[in-house]
Scaffold this active site. Structure first.
Site, PDB file in Angstrom:
ATOM      1  N   TRP A 357       0.835  -1.206   0.000  1.00  0.00           N
ATOM      2  CA  TRP A 357       0.000   0.000   0.000  1.00  0.00           C
ATOM      3  C   TRP A 357       0.869   1.255   0.000  1.00  0.00           C
ATOM      4  O   TRP A 357       0.403   2.348  -0.276  1.00  0.00           O
ATOM      5  CB  TRP A 357      -0.962   0.001   1.199  1.00  0.00           C
ATOM      6  CG  TRP A 357      -0.311   0.284   2.541  1.00  0.00           C
ATOM      7  CD1 TRP A 357       0.706  -0.412   3.105  1.00  0.00           C
ATOM      8  CD2 TRP A 357      -0.636   1.335   3.459  1.00  0.00           C
ATOM      9  NE1 TRP A 357       1.034   0.129   4.328  1.00  0.00           N
ATOM     10  CE2 TRP A 357       0.225   1.199   4.579  1.00  0.00           C
ATOM     11  CE3 TRP A 357      -1.569   2.366   3.466  1.00  0.00           C
ATOM     12  CZ2 TRP A 357       0.184   2.059   5.677  1.00  0.00           C
ATOM     13  CZ3 TRP A 357      -1.609   3.224   4.561  1.00  0.00           C
ATOM     14  CH2 TRP A 357      -0.740   3.065   5.653  1.00  0.00           C
ATOM     15  N   ASP A 358       2.152   1.078   0.275  1.00  0.00           N
ATOM     16  CA  ASP A 358       3.100   2.192   0.273  1.00  0.00           C
ATOM     17  C   ASP A 358       3.002   3.005  -1.021  1.00  0.00           C
ATOM     18  O   ASP A 358       3.140   4.225  -1.021  1.00  0.00           O
ATOM     19  CB  ASP A 358       4.550   1.669   0.347  1.00  0.00           C
ATOM     20  CG  ASP A 358       4.804   0.740   1.523  1.00  0.00           C
ATOM     21  OD1 ASP A 358       3.857   0.120   2.008  1.00  0.00           O
ATOM     22  OD2 ASP A 358       5.971   0.629   1.945  1.00  0.00           O
ATOM     23  N   GLU A 488       0.992  -1.778  13.122  1.00  0.00           N
ATOM     24  CA  GLU A 488       1.099  -3.240  13.211  1.00  0.00           C
ATOM     25  C   GLU A 488       1.496  -3.714  14.603  1.00  0.00           C
ATOM     26  O   GLU A 488       1.675  -4.914  14.818  1.00  0.00           O
ATOM     27  CB  GLU A 488       2.085  -3.752  12.155  1.00  0.00           C
ATOM     28  CG  GLU A 488       1.560  -3.560  10.737  1.00  0.00           C
ATOM     29  CD  GLU A 488       2.551  -3.958   9.655  1.00  0.00           C
ATOM     30  OE1 GLU A 488       3.747  -4.112   9.962  1.00  0.00           O
ATOM     31  OE2 GLU A 488       2.128  -4.122   8.499  1.00  0.00           O
ATOM     32  N   LYS A 601       3.395   1.791  16.318  1.00  0.00           N
ATOM     33  CA  LYS A 601       4.501   1.653  15.368  1.00  0.00           C
ATOM     34  C   LYS A 601       4.523   2.812  14.369  1.00  0.00           C
ATOM     35  O   LYS A 601       5.567   3.346  14.039  1.00  0.00           O
ATOM     36  CB  LYS A 601       4.340   0.318  14.622  1.00  0.00           C
ATOM     37  CG  LYS A 601       5.416   0.044  13.591  1.00  0.00           C
ATOM     38  CD  LYS A 601       5.129  -1.257  12.848  1.00  0.00           C
ATOM     39  CE  LYS A 601       6.216  -1.579  11.836  1.00  0.00           C
ATOM     40  NZ  LYS A 601       5.849  -2.658  10.922  1.00  0.00           N
ATOM     41  N   GLN A 602       3.347   3.155  13.849  1.00  0.00           N
ATOM     42  CA  GLN A 602       3.305   4.157  12.778  1.00  0.00           C
ATOM     43  C   GLN A 602       1.936   4.824  12.752  1.00  0.00           C
ATOM     44  O   GLN A 602       0.982   4.318  13.341  1.00  0.00           O
ATOM     45  CB  GLN A 602       3.583   3.500  11.440  1.00  0.00           C
ATOM     46  CG  GLN A 602       2.498   2.548  10.962  1.00  0.00           C
ATOM     47  CD  GLN A 602       2.989   1.614   9.872  1.00  0.00           C
ATOM     48  OE1 GLN A 602       3.409   0.507  10.158  1.00  0.00           O
ATOM     49  NE2 GLN A 602       2.908   2.050   8.626  1.00  0.00           N
TER      50      GLN A 602
HETATM   51  C1  BGC Z   1       4.860  -1.251   7.582  1.00  0.00           C
HETATM   52  C2  BGC Z   1       3.824  -1.338   6.481  1.00  0.00           C
HETATM   53  C3  BGC Z   1       4.510  -1.257   5.141  1.00  0.00           C
HETATM   54  C4  BGC Z   1       5.626  -2.281   5.023  1.00  0.00           C
HETATM   55  C5  BGC Z   1       6.431  -2.117   3.752  1.00  0.00           C
HETATM   56  C6  BGC Z   1       5.902  -2.334   7.377  1.00  0.00           C
HETATM   57  O1  BGC Z   1       6.898  -2.231   8.364  1.00  0.00           O
HETATM   58  O2  BGC Z   1       4.264  -1.413   8.842  1.00  0.00           O
HETATM   59  O3  BGC Z   1       2.887  -0.290   6.613  1.00  0.00           O
HETATM   60  O4  BGC Z   1       3.581  -1.456   4.129  1.00  0.00           O
HETATM   61  O5  BGC Z   1       6.512  -2.141   6.116  1.00  0.00           O
HETATM   62  O6  BGC Z   1       7.036  -0.862   3.702  1.00  0.00           O
END
Ligand code: BGC
Length: 774
Positions: A357-358, A488, A601-602
């Site tokens: 999804w990035d 996550e 985390k984000q």
């Molecule tokens: C992130 C995801 C991301 C993936 C690839 C993961 O660490 O939590 O949001 O899509 O890395 O960049």
């Protein structure tokens, strides 16, 4: 952190040979051209620790899934970006002894990535075990013009003795991936030929039958004069080299030019490879190294013309943003809609599959604004072409009637991620794909995309959400159970605010677009209604009902949206109170402890506020930002940029700057101790967002570009370019004023700090910079 690189505006510079940094530098100094990429492995042999990486866009391997506990619905394979034939190799023998930096005394080691012109240089002096000192210099690039060609200039000069120098340029197809699940090798050779003037290897992947072809031809020069030499040829099952031997006196410079062609069955018929390779090598020879390099410079000048960002008064920040723009521009060029942007691009194996999804959530704005509408449209078409697979993917999980669930990770539309809490639950990815369509149309005004492609995708996604929710009798509301939000560090939660919000937004947007297509192109609409069996009245009524009755967790006392139900039951500890020794949490804590903690985390709630900013007032954004920033550990590279944009939005420029630096120099300074695995390509687009949407404050509202800039104290000025529809605008923000120059295109009306201004063709306007921008 490991900040060992020199600060410079246009170059990345490493000085001194520190073997422990080799893998990190191999990532950082990677080169690419959108079609392929190459880690900065040495040309000559290196017996120290190295990750060999030579990657070709779109060529992957379905590596059989390896999990401890198989769950129904798991994909059979994980798509690996594969290390393919080594085309850069040049073995060097000095008086019969092999040059290997792990076995020499190395002086004056210097490596430079010239980002302005798109090439990599390296030089050093090595004192070999046989006592001979040699000075070595190499330059290499992957052509941006002839995207199937690479070229290397490699010079060796004995310094303290006469020496016999043997240079052996080679192709080696006997390569492997470090992350192969079962230690399997992915390649077998189908055709190999070695001659003094043209050598090639065609190999195929053991599964999926991708063919790739590599060819080389080399020329030897002594002190600038070509040597007419017949190299000896050595061929084995998966390897071919050409051996050039010359006697050099101390101070003579022996230079090898190696041209390489790299092709794949994505673009060539199998069976036609030798001819195609020969033609490519002829092109390289007829141009020659210097002309190819000149063309490379011109190509990069053109890229920078639209994409450069300058920062005056802060070299570290300047280098950081140029590095990010450089890497993004050499990872994806939009020439081929089958390709995409992997989290590591062409710089490492980790993360396997190419598309997350990035791309939609982070990368699209960068390409749209700096590389233009066509390139951005290619990224959307990639998903359109994979819609059938997304529908199949949803069917496998039990959904029906054309509901589409796009994969978490994919190469060709098939899901290849295999952790249940992500594969089955991190479904918010569907929202980003819909949002990208909205973002693209809002920016470009290209509504034809909605008619021809967009609506079908939006209906598939809306159908998925309408089936994924259920009605809670207890709450008297629709709920979304068992999901993982962008954060996550929480799995399997109920009613993640972001997921519920983006789901409702998707259903709303799908309705709006359906109505637009119906009124603007009724024939196309009824054709689609038939082909996808769209029960307009019934399905839209359902979407409305869900939106009107969806449950959203909030904390009324704090005035914030709750990340998920139950979030406030957690011990509320702030990041500032964490012992720095315990970070990063994902390396120091058990997973159990992470899941039970309040640490994030984000960006999660904040991701929603970022996407749908116009729906929330500044106070709401501020309250949520302050609450969640205090609890976010930013252990995903995708996180700081969203926080940085929101910090700019609410006028906390110091914090926005701190977060910006963290994203801009994440790889250069190796913040997370993992750059050796590859670069964080997709989060680099987030760095760009932090400047252009954050400090620059650009937004498109009602077809008008809005600017609300502010400037970090440390900067004297910064500038960026915006390619908006028919115009290219250059924006310069200093401590005193913002100047917008209409570099290209007709007269344009924009808004600066909410006030309409017209900038005529080839002219500019300036207004004073404000401190509080919204
Ligand atoms: C992130 C995801 C991301 C993936 C690839 C993961 O660490 O939590 O949001 O899509 O890395 O960049």
């Amino acid at each position: 952190m490991n900040p060992y690189l020199k600060h410079d505006e246009w170059c990345i510079i490493e000085e001194g040979f520190v073997p422990e940094n080799t893998r990190a530098s191999e990532s950082i100094f990677s080169i690419g051209n959108g079609a392929m990429g190459q880690r900065a492995n040495f040309e000559e042999k290196f017996s120290g620790s190295t990750l060999q990486g030579s990657y070709i866009g779109g060529v992957f391997y379905p590596d059989k899934t390896r999990v401890g506990w198989w769950k129904n619905g798991y994909p059979e394979y994980f798509a690996k970006v594969i290390n393919s034939t080594n085309w850069i190799g040049i073995d060097v023998l000095v008086n019969g002894m092999e040059l290997d930096l792990a076995k020499c005394k190395v002086q004056d080691f210097r490596r430079v990535l010239n980002m302005k012109e798109g090439y990599l240089e390296r030089s050093f002096i090595a004192e070999m075990e046989n006592g001979v000192k040699v000075a070595v210099q190499s330059t290499r690039f992957l052509s941006m013009v002839d995207t199937e060609l690479g070229a290397i200039r490699y010079s060796v000069k004995p310094l303290n003795a006469n020496a016999t120098i043997e240079l052996r340029p080679y192709l080696d197809a006997d390569v492997h991936n470090e992350d192969s699940n079962y230690g399997e090798k992915f390649w077998e050779v189908v055709d190999i030929k070695g001659t003094p003037i043209f050598s090639y290897i065609v190999s195929r992947t053991k599964k999926l039958d991708f063919h790739v072809g590599h060819a080389m031809r080399s020329f030897l020069y002594m002190n600038g004069k070509q040597q007419i030499l017949q190299p000896q040829v050595n061929t084995s099952a998966m390897f071919v080299d050409n051996r050039f031997t010359v006697d050099a006196t101390a101070g003579d410079e022996v230079t090898l030019y190696k041209y390489a062609a790299v092709i794949s069955s994505l673009n060539h018929e199998k069976g036609t490879f030798p001819k195609a390779l020969e033609k490519l090598i002829e092109t390289a020879i007829s141009k020659g190294f210097n002309k190819m390099l000149d063309e490379q410079r011109i190509a990069w000048t053109e890229i920078w013309r639209h994409s450069d960002i300058t920062i005056e008064g802060d070299i570290a920040a300047q280098q950081g943003i140029r590095f990010n723009i450089f890497q993004l521009s050499q990872t994806y060029t939009g020439k081929d809609e089958r390709l995409n942007i992997g989290p590591k691009g062409f710089t490492g194996e980790k993360y396997g599959g190419s598309t997350y999804w990035d791309t939609e959530a982070y990368c699209l704005p960068f390409y749209m604004v700096t590389h233009g509408q066509k390139v951005a449209r290619q990224l959307l078409l990639y998903r359109y072409k994979q819609l059938d697979k997304a529908i199949e993917n949803a069917q496998k999980l039990g959904f029906s009637n054309g509901a589409a669930l796009y994969p978490m990770v994919t190469m060709n539309g098939e899901e290849c991620h295999n952790e249940w809490e992500i594969t089955f639950e991190e479904i918010h990815r569907n929202g980003a794909i819909a949002f990208a369509i909205y973002n693209y149309v809002r920016y470009t005004g290209d509504k034809s995309y909605l008619v021809n492609f967009g609506l079908e995708v939006l209906i598939g996604i809306a159908r998925f959400w309408a089936q994924r929710i259920n009605f809670s009798q207890e709450k008297g509301k629709y709920v979304m159970l068992g999901v993982t939000g962008p954060n996550e560090y929480e799995n399997n939660v109920n009613n993640n605010w972001y997921t519920n919000t983006i789901a409702c937004w998707c259903m709303e947007y799908a309705e709006e677009v359906a109505m637009y297509v119906k009124s603007s192109n009724p024939a196309k609409f009824s054709e689609m209604v038939k082909s996808i069996n769209f029960d307009e009245a019934k399905e839209i009524a359902k979407w409305r009902e869900i939106r009107a009755n969806m449950f959203f967790p909030v904390d009324n006392k704090l005035g914030i949206f709750l990340q998920q139900e139950g979030y406030m039951d957690k011990d509320q500890i702030l990041v500032k109170d964490l012992d720095p020794k315990e970070r990063p949490l994902n390396q120091k804590w058990s997973w159990d402890r992470i899941l039970r903690s309040c640490f994030i985390k984000q960006a999660d709630v904040l991701q929603g506020l970022y996407f749908l900013e116009d729906r929330f007032d500044s106070d709401t954004i501020k309250r949520n930002y302050e609450f969640y920033e205090a609890r976010t550990v930013h252990e995903s590279s995708l996180s700081p940029c969203v926080h940085s944009v929101l910090a700019s939005r609410i006028g906390i420029v110091d914090k926005a700057y701190e977060l910006y630096l963290r994203t801009a120099r994440l790889d250069l300074d190796d913040y997370n101790h993992e750059v050796r695995e590859g670069l964080h390509i997709t989060s680099m687009a987030g760095t760009w967002i932090s400047i252009v949407e954050g400090f620059g404050g650009i937004r498109v509202r009602d077809n008008i570009l809005n600017f609300n800039p502010l400037i970090p104290d440390k900067w004297k000025s910064f500038s960026f370019k915006v390619w908006f529809r028919e115009n290219v605008l250059k924006i310069v923000v200093s401590n005193a004023q913002i100047t917008i120059q209409n570099e290209d295109g007709p007269s344009i009306t924009i808004k600066i700090y909410g006030v309409e201004q017209t900038v005529s063709t080839a002219s500019s306007i300036s207004v004073p910079v404000q401190k509080q921008v919204f």
